[in-house]
Design an enzyme around this catalytic site. Structure first.
Site, PDB file in Angstrom:
ATOM      1  N   THR A   1       0.736  -1.226  -0.056  1.00  0.00           N
ATOM      2  CA  THR A   1       0.095   0.044   0.006  1.00  0.00           C
ATOM      3  C   THR A   1       0.942   1.434  -0.154  1.00  0.00           C
ATOM      4  O   THR A   1       2.146   1.162   0.393  1.00  0.00           O
ATOM      5  CB  THR A   1      -0.917   0.009   1.224  1.00  0.00           C
ATOM      6  OG1 THR A   1      -0.090  -0.013   2.488  1.00  0.00           O
ATOM      7  CG2 THR A   1      -1.941  -1.262   1.261  1.00  0.00           C
ATOM      8  N   ASP A   2       0.227   2.444  -0.234  1.00  0.00           N
ATOM      9  CA  ASP A   2       0.777   3.697  -0.115  1.00  0.00           C
ATOM     10  C   ASP A   2       0.742   4.241   1.191  1.00  0.00           C
ATOM     11  O   ASP A   2       0.042   3.446   2.216  1.00  0.00           O
ATOM     12  CB  ASP A   2       0.229   4.625  -1.343  1.00  0.00           C
ATOM     13  CG  ASP A   2      -1.111   4.737  -1.110  1.00  0.00           C
ATOM     14  OD1 ASP A   2      -1.834   4.526  -0.028  1.00  0.00           O
ATOM     15  OD2 ASP A   2      -1.935   5.414  -1.985  1.00  0.00           O
ATOM     16  N   ALA A   3       0.990   5.496   1.513  1.00  0.00           N
ATOM     17  CA  ALA A   3       1.018   6.127   2.796  1.00  0.00           C
ATOM     18  C   ALA A   3      -0.496   6.234   3.311  1.00  0.00           C
ATOM     19  O   ALA A   3      -0.694   5.936   4.657  1.00  0.00           O
ATOM     20  CB  ALA A   3       1.538   7.378   2.827  1.00  0.00           C
ATOM     21  N   GLY A   4      -1.511   6.113   2.774  1.00  0.00           N
ATOM     22  CA  GLY A   4      -2.897   6.140   2.759  1.00  0.00           C
ATOM     23  C   GLY A   4      -3.578   4.537   3.198  1.00  0.00           C
ATOM     24  O   GLY A   4      -4.705   4.582   3.371  1.00  0.00           O
TER      25      GLY A   4
ATOM     26  N   VAL B   1      -4.011   2.311   0.735  1.00  0.00           N
ATOM     27  CA  VAL B   1      -4.428   2.156  -0.356  1.00  0.00           C
ATOM     28  C   VAL B   1      -3.502   1.267  -1.344  1.00  0.00           C
ATOM     29  O   VAL B   1      -2.296   1.845  -1.345  1.00  0.00           O
ATOM     30  CB  VAL B   1      -4.812   3.179  -1.188  1.00  0.00           C
ATOM     31  CG1 VAL B   1      -5.631   2.884  -2.484  1.00  0.00           C
ATOM     32  CG2 VAL B   1      -5.931   4.052  -0.234  1.00  0.00           C
TER      33      VAL B   1
END
Length: 179
Positions: free
Chosen positions: A20-23, A25
């Site tokens: 995932t990315d930082a959020g 997602v």
């Protein structure tokens, strides 16, 4: 031995934090990785593992084209199912549809065109008959049939560009931050 069946192939996986990315997602490129794993397992379950194609015939499949839509995000810890279905089997190419489903519905839909090529030269090659027949069984549609090259085409690759192994991606992403 080739196992013949008439259905799409389903492969399950869990989204890890590293995906995932930082959020939280799933990073867009990871859907390609998920799809690749699912294709590998679909071929293995159909009785035609990549390694055998290489060993027996000196051939392999390369992604020639990839089109991806991202209707909704997958999130960390989601369990995803990749549904792989053969749409068309030609003399030297195969068209697959792969749908990645999450707990809230479809996360990504991919249309993947694979080209069969000779090892070392990247030249298109005819898919061996038993591989073509087995790939046709990875489908919900009993009407998916194998067919040879188009008339006037020695290889069956229906695009004028050579199969180089470079993926062509048309990417549209909608994530939790909005369109």
């Amino acid at each position: 031995m080739i196992a013949h069946r008439q259905s799409s192939h389903r492969y399950s996986l869990r989204v890890y934090y590293e995906d995932t990315d930082a959020g939280g997602v799933v990073y867009h490129a990871n859907y390609l990785r998920y799809a690749e794993r699912a294709r590998t397992e679909a071929l293995r379950d159909a009785g035609i593992p990549h390694a055998e194609l290489v060993e027996r015939f000196g051939l392999l499949f390369m992604v020639y084209r990839a089109e991806i839509d991202y209707p909704r995000p997958a999130l960390v810890d989601d369990v995803l199912v990749v549904d792989t279905e053969t749409m068309d089997v030609g003399g030297a190419t195969v068209l697959l549809r792969q749908t990645i489903l999450g707990p809230n519905g479809v996360c990504a839909t991919l249309r993947i065109r694979l080209a069969c090529v000779r090892i070392g030269g990247n030249k298109p090659a005819r898919i061996p008959a038993e591989w073509r027949a087995a790939m046709a069984t990875i489908s919900r549609d009993p009407g998916v049939a194998t067919r040879g090259p188009r008339r006037g085409s020695a290889t069956g690759v229906r695009d004028s560009r050579p199969a180089t192994g470079a993926a062509i991606c048309h990417v549209r992403r909608i994530d939790s931050a909005g369109p």
